[in-house]
Design an enzyme around this catalytic site. Structure first.
Site, PDB file in Angstrom:
ATOM      1  N   SER A  82       0.741  -1.192  -0.009  1.00 50.16           N
ATOM      2  CA  SER A  82      -0.141   0.139   0.072  1.00 50.16           C
ATOM      3  C   SER A  82       1.060   1.443  -0.019  1.00 50.16           C
ATOM      4  O   SER A  82       0.605   2.268  -0.662  1.00 50.16           O
ATOM      5  CB  SER A  82      -0.799   0.055   1.268  1.00 50.16           C
ATOM      6  OG  SER A  82      -1.860  -1.097   1.022  1.00 50.16           O
ATOM      7  N   TYR A 116       5.769   7.991 -10.237  1.00 46.66           N
ATOM      8  CA  TYR A 116       4.681   7.961  -9.272  1.00 46.66           C
ATOM      9  C   TYR A 116       3.393   8.478  -9.688  1.00 46.66           C
ATOM     10  O   TYR A 116       2.282   8.010  -9.476  1.00 46.66           O
ATOM     11  CB  TYR A 116       5.024   8.901  -8.137  1.00 46.66           C
ATOM     12  CG  TYR A 116       4.998  10.355  -8.039  1.00 46.66           C
ATOM     13  CD1 TYR A 116       6.053  11.119  -8.745  1.00 46.66           C
ATOM     14  CD2 TYR A 116       3.864  11.057  -7.540  1.00 46.66           C
ATOM     15  CE1 TYR A 116       6.079  12.553  -8.714  1.00 46.66           C
ATOM     16  CE2 TYR A 116       3.834  12.265  -7.590  1.00 46.66           C
ATOM     17  CZ  TYR A 116       4.982  12.871  -8.377  1.00 46.66           C
ATOM     18  OH  TYR A 116       4.686  14.475  -8.275  1.00 46.66           O
ATOM     19  N   GLY A 143      -7.376   1.292 -13.821  1.00 50.86           N
ATOM     20  CA  GLY A 143      -7.105   0.012 -13.623  1.00 50.86           C
ATOM     21  C   GLY A 143      -8.238  -0.462 -12.739  1.00 50.86           C
ATOM     22  O   GLY A 143      -8.663  -1.496 -12.578  1.00 50.86           O
ATOM     23  N   TRP A 178     -26.215 -21.594  -0.959  1.00 52.14           N
ATOM     24  CA  TRP A 178     -27.482 -21.938  -1.712  1.00 52.14           C
ATOM     25  C   TRP A 178     -27.479 -23.327  -2.359  1.00 52.14           C
ATOM     26  O   TRP A 178     -28.406 -24.148  -2.392  1.00 52.14           O
ATOM     27  CB  TRP A 178     -27.850 -21.014  -2.984  1.00 52.14           C
ATOM     28  CG  TRP A 178     -28.253 -19.532  -2.311  1.00 52.14           C
ATOM     29  CD1 TRP A 178     -28.699 -19.349  -0.871  1.00 52.14           C
ATOM     30  CD2 TRP A 178     -28.119 -18.490  -2.921  1.00 52.14           C
ATOM     31  NE1 TRP A 178     -28.650 -17.992  -0.860  1.00 52.14           N
ATOM     32  CE2 TRP A 178     -28.299 -17.136  -2.088  1.00 52.14           C
ATOM     33  CE3 TRP A 178     -27.772 -18.192  -4.401  1.00 52.14           C
ATOM     34  CZ2 TRP A 178     -28.333 -16.163  -2.416  1.00 52.14           C
ATOM     35  CZ3 TRP A 178     -27.400 -16.683  -4.711  1.00 52.14           C
ATOM     36  CH2 TRP A 178     -28.004 -15.668  -3.810  1.00 52.14           C
ATOM     37  N   GLU A 229      -4.489  -4.068  -6.307  1.00 50.99           N
ATOM     38  CA  GLU A 229      -4.732  -2.753  -7.072  1.00 50.99           C
ATOM     39  C   GLU A 229      -5.426  -1.856  -5.943  1.00 50.99           C
ATOM     40  O   GLU A 229      -6.218  -1.068  -6.571  1.00 50.99           O
ATOM     41  CB  GLU A 229      -5.543  -2.880  -8.222  1.00 50.99           C
ATOM     42  CG  GLU A 229      -4.813  -3.488  -9.427  1.00 50.99           C
ATOM     43  CD  GLU A 229      -5.121  -3.197 -10.961  1.00 50.99           C
ATOM     44  OE1 GLU A 229      -5.636  -2.107 -10.852  1.00 50.99           O
ATOM     45  OE2 GLU A 229      -5.027  -4.016 -11.704  1.00 50.99           O
TER      46      GLU A 229
END
Lengths: 431, 253
Positions: free
Chosen positions: A180, A280, A290, A385, A411
């Site tokens: 991150s 960056y 994306g 289910w 992402e």
């Protein structure tokens, strides 16, 4: 669970005894509602058509990919998942169908279509296999876009025609110590005359096994912090580039995810993509788009899973009636269907906003965050289910359940998405 | 050199569950998914293959019906046909349209376009008529190779392997001719995305049956459409004796 559809089209109505193939058959033509084209909507005098309105071209593409995915890709899915290996036949057919260069100019062998078409393609692929969808998504929304937007004429000439016809690309940003916190990456690029020497290692690189070209984010000037991050084009056969063993993953197993080792690799100056120190910005920019692609992937995954489970509930009889007819089941199914619809609208709207050149980052974050949560809910419920059979590998739903988890992680994790959204919301109330 | 006409019909998609209209005048088509007749897809594929092998120069896709059939023509263009012809038929004429009218239209077009081959699907999955190809050949007084599972062009003749009840029959017919495609003739290609984009630029000409001198009056009137009778549940028995007893009881033996 015999299929009652006996139109004399033998290539679809086969192998009724194997539940996998019966389930796959049911995925075709799930909607009996024909979609309206933009032209038709305009003819009806509807000036603000609903989000599920497609241009003729988009509709044809979606139908073509839907058919291709259900018929050509479906038979490979189970084996690829088990062996954790993308079949080269599958990748070849993606290129042949023109799915790997959707927005690339025909001048470079691409399809020359729009971003929204890519979104529809990724959604249709994900209904069948999320791993194939992510390969297509990374190629179209990250690699191709970066080259198209930032490439010099020479770079475009060299790479775009390969990317649209036979070469897979990989985007290398994350490292062991920076996920991150992407911009704290440690890979260095030191300038020596007219070339750079790159040292470092990358982790969690998708498509690495198959990629012919790697877009590596490295820092040319660590003292400048993130303003030193630069994007380098690294060919697979570059000396010193080592692709590590792929991860043994819970889901998206057919998509190769490998660590990369860059040991004194020499990259010529002309292989810098865009400007030095602007890497960056490019990364953030591309990841915003994306994000919508991943939303489309999670959306397709949820829909595909749902399309497998509901027919089962309509056929399974307990206590003298279909399990679909029990109110508790109906309520759960309707709730999940609503979530999927909402996820679809968020995704399509974010894509249309981007195409219209309007601000879309907050909406893209919302789409990615929401659809990944919806995918988790949908797949979990679908297994329930289907009861015991849902829990076995003979039926496809357990794969969707395993595949969906990565949606909240890659992402941009859910927490990152939420924080990004909060920043935008904060600004909105500035005056 | 050679031009081929290929007929493509827009039919209810093969995967859709058909429902009869409450007034029993036909089946429900409103809001129902339609696509190209599977045998027409095979016909298009064969024509495009012949073009790729350079036996023919141009493939023209033809469809008769209201404006929606242009979607079907576009799909044929995306599979590789060069141009399309849309013969506009709508309303009552479209509902009453059958093999006789279609074959008259195709015969007129085959002459107008100077086609060497007319390739059609062997039948449509909605009416299962299996008549249009044969009628077209008769109207043109051309030879016909129907139920084709293999087609080879050799100069001015065509060798056709036909699937018949007894097995396979090979015939040699001279061109111009009419061929109808059977299931095993080929496997239709998927329209690739770049071809879909290229199809947008290909031309579709519009015309009316009257332009071809064809009168659309039907000599067939549909009186009623019924669903097939619902299958009754079977009965399970424990032993062979029980089975015999039951069969005797309901008079079967």
């Amino acid at each position: 669970m015999a299929s009652p559809l006996i139109r004399c089209f033998s290539k679809v109505g086969r192998q009724v005894s194997r539940p996998w193939s019966v389930c796959q058959h049911g995925l075709r033509n799930r909607s009996t509602q024909p979609d309206m084209s933009a032209e038709q909507a305009a003819a009806l005098g509807v000036s603000y058509p609903p989000l599920q309105t497609y241009s003729e071209e988009e509709g044809m593409m979606r139908d073509a990919v839907n058919k291709f995915a259900q018929e050509r890709l479906a038979p490979f899915v189970s084996k690829m998942d088990e062996n954790s290996l993308m079949d080269p036949e599958v990748i070849k057919s993606l290129f042949e169908q023109g799915l790997m260069g959707i927005e690339i100019d025909p001048e470079y062998g691409g399809t020359g279509s729009t971003f929204f078409s890519s979104i529809l393609v990724i959604e249709e692929l994900a209904k069948v296999d999320a791993s194939v969808a992510v390969l297509c998504d990374i190629q179209n929304t990250l690699i191709n876009t970066l080259f198209t937007k930032l490439g010099t004429a020479a770079q475009k000439e060299r790479y775009l025609s390969r990317l649209s016809t036979d070469m897979v690309g990989s985007f290398c940003l994350s490292e062991a110590e920076s996920g991150s916190d992407a911009f704290s990456l440690k890979t260095r690029a030191d300038k020596h005359g007219d070339y750079y020497v790159i040292n470092g290692s990358k982790m969690w690189i998708s498509n690495a096994e198959q990629a012919g070209v790697f877009l590596v984010m490295a820092n040319v000037d660590p003292s400048a912090g993130h303003r030193g991050i630069t994007c380098f084009i690294v060919d697979r056969d570059t000396e010193g580039l080592q692709i590590g063993k792929k991860e043994n993953k819970l889901g998206l197993r057919a998509s190769s995810t490998c660590p990369l080792n860059l040991d004194n690799i020499k990259v010529p100056e002309k292989n810098v993509l865009g400007q030095i120190g602007h890497g960056y910005k490019y990364a953030i920019g591309m990841l915003n788009e994306g994000r919508i692609g991943i939303a489309a992937q999670m959306l397709g995954l949820a829909q595909g899973c749902f399309d497998q489970a509901v027919p089962y509930t309509r056929q399974r009889v307990q206590f003298g009636k279909r399990i679909f007819d029990f109110q508790a089941m109906q309520h759960q199914i309707a709730h999940v269907a609503t979530q999927i619809e909402a996820a679809r609208l968020l995704t399509y709207n974010a894509a249309r906003l981007k195409e219209a050149g309007r601000p879309f980052i907050k909406e893209a974050c919302m789409a990615k965050y929401f659809t990944s949560e919806v995918a988790t809910l949908t797949t979990s419920k679908c297994i329930e289910w289907m009861g015991g059979v849902g829990f076995t590998k003979d039926y496809p739903v357990e794969k969707y359940y395993r595949d969906c988890k990565i949606g909240t992680i890659y992402e941009g994790t859910t927490n990152i998405q939420l924080s990004t959204m909060a920043k935008f919301i904060d600004k909105e109330y500035d005056h | 050199m050679s031009r081929v006409l290929v007929g493509v019909k827009r039919v209810i998609d093969y995967a859709v569950k058909i429902r009869v209209k409450p007034d029993q005048s036909g089946v429900v088509t409103d809001g129902v998914k339609h696509s190209m007749n599977p045998f027409c897809e095979i016909a298009v594929e064969e024509a495009v293959k012949l073009k790729e092998k350079k036996f023919i120069k141009e493939v023209v896709a033809v469809s008769c019906g209201p404006s929606q059939v242009t979607e079907t023509i576009r799909t044929a263009l995306a599979m590789g046909c060069d141009r399309g012809i849309h013969v506009e038929v709508s309303g009552k004429d479209y509902e009453a349209m059958g093999p006789l009218q279609i074959s008259k239209i195709f015969a007129a077009l085959a002459k107008k376009e100077e086609a060497s081959l007319v390739i059609l699907g062997k039948q449509a999955i909605d009416d299962d008529c299996n008549q249009t190809g044969q009628m077209t050949a008769a109207l043109l007084d051309w030879p016909q190779g129907t139920f084709a599972s293999e087609v080879t062009i050799d100069g001015e003749t065509v060798k056709v392997v036909r699937e018949i009840d007894g097995g396979l029959e090979t015939i040699k017919i001279s061109m111009p001719a009419v061929l109808t495609a059977d299931l095993r003739l080929n496997t239709p290609r998927y329209a690739t995305l770049p071809n879909i984009m290229k199809a947008k630029k290909k031309k579709i000409a519009n015309m009316k049956p009257a332009d071809l001198g064809v009168d659309m009056v039907s000599r067939v009137e549909v009186l009623r459409v019924d669903e097939p009778p619902t299958r009754l549940a079977g009965v399970k028995v424990e032993t062979v004796d029980d089975l015999v007893a039951k069969l005797k009881a309901n008079g079967t033996i």
